[in-house]
Write an enzyme that holds these catalytic residues in place. Structure first.
Site, PDB file in Angstrom:
ATOM      1  N   CYS A  89      11.936 -26.863   8.687  1.00 41.29           N
ATOM      2  CA  CYS A  89      11.751 -25.910   7.586  1.00 41.29           C
ATOM      3  C   CYS A  89      10.485 -26.257   6.815  1.00 41.29           C
ATOM      4  O   CYS A  89      10.472 -27.169   5.982  1.00 41.29           O
ATOM      5  CB  CYS A  89      12.969 -25.945   6.654  1.00 41.29           C
ATOM      6  SG  CYS A  89      12.817 -24.836   5.241  1.00 41.29           S
ATOM      7  N   CYS A 131      10.639 -25.878   3.021  1.00 40.40           N
ATOM      8  CA  CYS A 131      11.348 -26.976   2.334  1.00 40.40           C
ATOM      9  C   CYS A 131      10.501 -28.234   2.259  1.00 40.40           C
ATOM     10  O   CYS A 131      10.529 -28.951   1.260  1.00 40.40           O
ATOM     11  CB  CYS A 131      12.637 -27.336   3.085  1.00 40.40           C
ATOM     12  SG  CYS A 131      13.612 -25.923   3.600  1.00 40.40           S
ATOM     13  N   ASP A 132       9.787 -28.560   3.322  1.00 42.16           N
ATOM     14  CA  ASP A 132       9.242 -29.913   3.450  1.00 42.16           C
ATOM     15  C   ASP A 132       7.719 -30.018   3.408  1.00 42.16           C
ATOM     16  O   ASP A 132       7.188 -31.132   3.423  1.00 42.16           O
ATOM     17  CB  ASP A 132       9.740 -30.537   4.775  1.00 42.16           C
ATOM     18  CG  ASP A 132      11.251 -30.718   4.767  1.00 42.16           C
ATOM     19  OD1 ASP A 132      11.815 -30.838   3.665  1.00 42.16           O
ATOM     20  OD2 ASP A 132      11.864 -30.721   5.840  1.00 42.16           O
TER      21      ASP A 132
END
Ligand code: NAP
Length: 314
Positions: free
Chosen positions: A140, A143-144
């Site tokens: 993701c 997200c990261d």
């Protein structure tokens, strides 16, 4: 559960959508049972730091977030069953003949169901990929990406997700290399063009990832020509795998409407499916946003929809 042994609501799935549906339903006095599955917690169980779930200023670890959500739903009386549903039998008229969820030799009878079985990110299938999940291997980018400021990262895949995530990653990383197994990309022209004109993006087309390198953290990739044997090393500190997702919908084949990729179809403006009293929430019905917070929001909607549906039947 009512005296006749029939539940008002059963929730299938123990991720953000399922636990949030359970929280709302429990607070709405529906006494939900959550069949959370043996793999309870969903995709967040393979996520380390979660910095984009609102309410946690300093972030939270994925498994800890799921544990908190689960405990919060239990606090209001949701009952958890850490088992898998093996078969479902939906009813056209659940107020007279309840839906049935088979769990091994046991049967849960219920007026309404929230399906929150999620989706799984496809993996390349390497032992080294699994070993380094959360230590440089991510599924993701949204997200990261921020953990990879001024670092060199790789994205694997040739679809729209890979193009979109590569472009997003360039906001943080110093260099993003797209590795794809063919010379041709599956992505739409407009998404390809956006990536091709981004000077932080490099390309290794016609290569597969043979090995993720690094002991405790990703230090590079061993690439091999798709149609040959030649290999080369590509240094990087992050590997973003964007080769698609598979919604967990095998149980519902032929019973619930699905789109061409197997995602459950919700009725417009609602979480309802076409089966009376059956609702869908979270990533199992969402191939666009796929975030813990959107799944949780959708789980809330499904619980409210189920509550209203039950009230209308009274
Ligand atoms: P996708 O379109 O199915 O593309 C998956 C990519 O991964 C393909 O290029 C495929 O290669 C590659 N791949 C699959 N398995 C692999 C493996 N084992 N090893 C190496 N590579 C592998 O998936 P997606 O990109 O996630 O998109 C899913 C859907 O969402 C699509 O309909 C897409 O259009 C849509 N989407 C739209 C947007 C947007 O419009 N903003 C953004 C994201 C996604 P091959 O091409 O060789 O099969």
């Amino acid at each position: 559960m009512a005296d006749d042994g029939i539940h008002e609501l059963a929730i299938i799935g123990g991720g953000p959508a399922g636990y949030t549906a359970a929280l709302y339903a429990a607070r709405g006095a529906l006494s939900p049972v959550v069949i959370e599955g043996y793999a309870a917690g969903g995709q967040l169980m393979i996520t380390s730091d979660v910095d984009n779930f609102p309410g946690f200023q300093d972030g939270i670890m994925g498994p800890e977030l799921m544990q908190q959500m689960r405990a919060q739903a239990e606090r209001f009386g949701a009952v958890m069953r850490t088992e898998d549903v093996t078969e479902v039998r939906f009813s056209d008229d659940p107020m007279s003949t309840p839906h049935e969820l088979q769990i091994g030799s046991d049967i849960v009878r219920t007026r309404t169901v929230v399906v929150a079985t999620g989706a799984t990110a496809r993996q390349i299938g390497l032992d080294s990929e699994v070993r380094l999940q959360g230590r440089g291997v991510s599924y993701c980018a949204v997200c990261d990406a921020a953990f990879f400021r001024e670092q060199e990262v790789v994205i694997v895949g040739g679809g729209d997700s890979a193009m979109e995530e590569a472009t997003f990653l360039t906001k943080f990383a110093s260099k993003v290399t797209i590795v794809h197994r063919r010379e041709e990309l599956r992505a739409s022209k407009v998404m390809q063009e956006r990536a091709r004109t981004n000077n932080k993006i490099a390309w290794d087309l016609g290569y597969v990832v043979e090995e993720v390198l690094g002991e405790d953290a990703v230090s590079g990739l061993l690439l091999r020509e798709t149609d040959g044997t030649a290999t080369k090393e590509l240094p990087c500190t992050g590997l973003f795998v964007a080769i698609g997702h598979d919604p967990t919908t095998a149980l519902f084949q032929g019973m619930l409407d699905m789109d061409s990729n197997g995602y459950l179809v919700q009725q417009p403006g609602s979480t309802a499916t076409r089966v009376p009293g059956v609702f869908a929430a979270g990533d199992v019905a969402d191939h666009v946003y796929r975030q813990a917070v959107t799944a949780a929001g959708n789980g809330c909607m499904a619980a409210l929809d189920a509550e209203r549906w039950l009230a209308e039947q009274a």
